[in-house]
Design a protein around this motif. Sequence first.
Motif, short mmCIF file in Angstrom:
data_model
loop_
_atom_site.label_atom_id
_atom_site.label_comp_id
_atom_site.label_asym_id
_atom_site.label_seq_id
_atom_site.Cartn_x
_atom_site.Cartn_y
_atom_site.Cartn_z
N SER A 32 0.81 -1.21 0.00
CA SER A 32 0.00 0.00 0.00
C SER A 32 0.85 1.26 0.00
N MET A 41 -0.43 3.97 1.10
CA MET A 41 -0.92 4.66 2.29
C MET A 41 -0.11 4.31 3.55
N ASP A 42 0.07 3.02 3.81
CA ASP A 42 0.73 2.62 5.05
C ASP A 42 1.95 1.72 4.85
N LYS A 43 2.33 1.48 3.59
CA LYS A 43 3.53 0.70 3.24
C LYS A 43 3.47 -0.75 3.73
N LYS A 44 2.28 -1.27 4.00
CA LYS A 44 2.12 -2.67 4.41
C LYS A 44 1.74 -3.52 3.20
#
Length: 189
Positions: free
Chosen positions: A167, A169-172
Amino acid sequence: MKNLFFTLFLFTSLVALAQKPCEIDTNVTDSLGTYKLTKQHMIFERSFAGNSTNIFFALSSNNGVLGLETQQLSSSFDFVKAVCFDKNSKIYLQLNNGKIITLLYVGNDTCGSLIRNDANKNTRVISGLFVFSKDNYEDLKISPVTFMRVKFAGETIDYPFKTEFVSEMDKKKYEPENYFINYLKCIED
């Protein structure tokens, strides 16, 4: 014989490590019954030219009735068009095995909320609860989801699922195709 035991041990260990742990956000039992909700997971992300759409899923069980809580965030510096849920709204999930699972919306009519953040970016948030029928979710335990179609009030929008993505958004890392395979077991009683 030692090789057979070693191979069996290795295979059992790999299967145990491959299963996703259950992350329960809410687990309540009281005089009204039981309610269980998994942690939210991102299943769709699209970002292009300053516009973005993110969709999150969380599975729920309310006295044995299995549901899918959805949340869609749409952001832009321009006006964000409203999409609405009404009594006719549905989610269609197309599985890798060719079957289609239909989930029914069970909430009040809503078009969500429009929020403006500090950077003057508009974000529209819409949430809804969709329920499974008693027997229509068994295939979700074994077959990946490849495609989702959401019937909003007035329009239908298609969302292809990826095998995995990281993602913005959150780098997960998320695995939307296997979401139900990994997490349905967490809410079944």
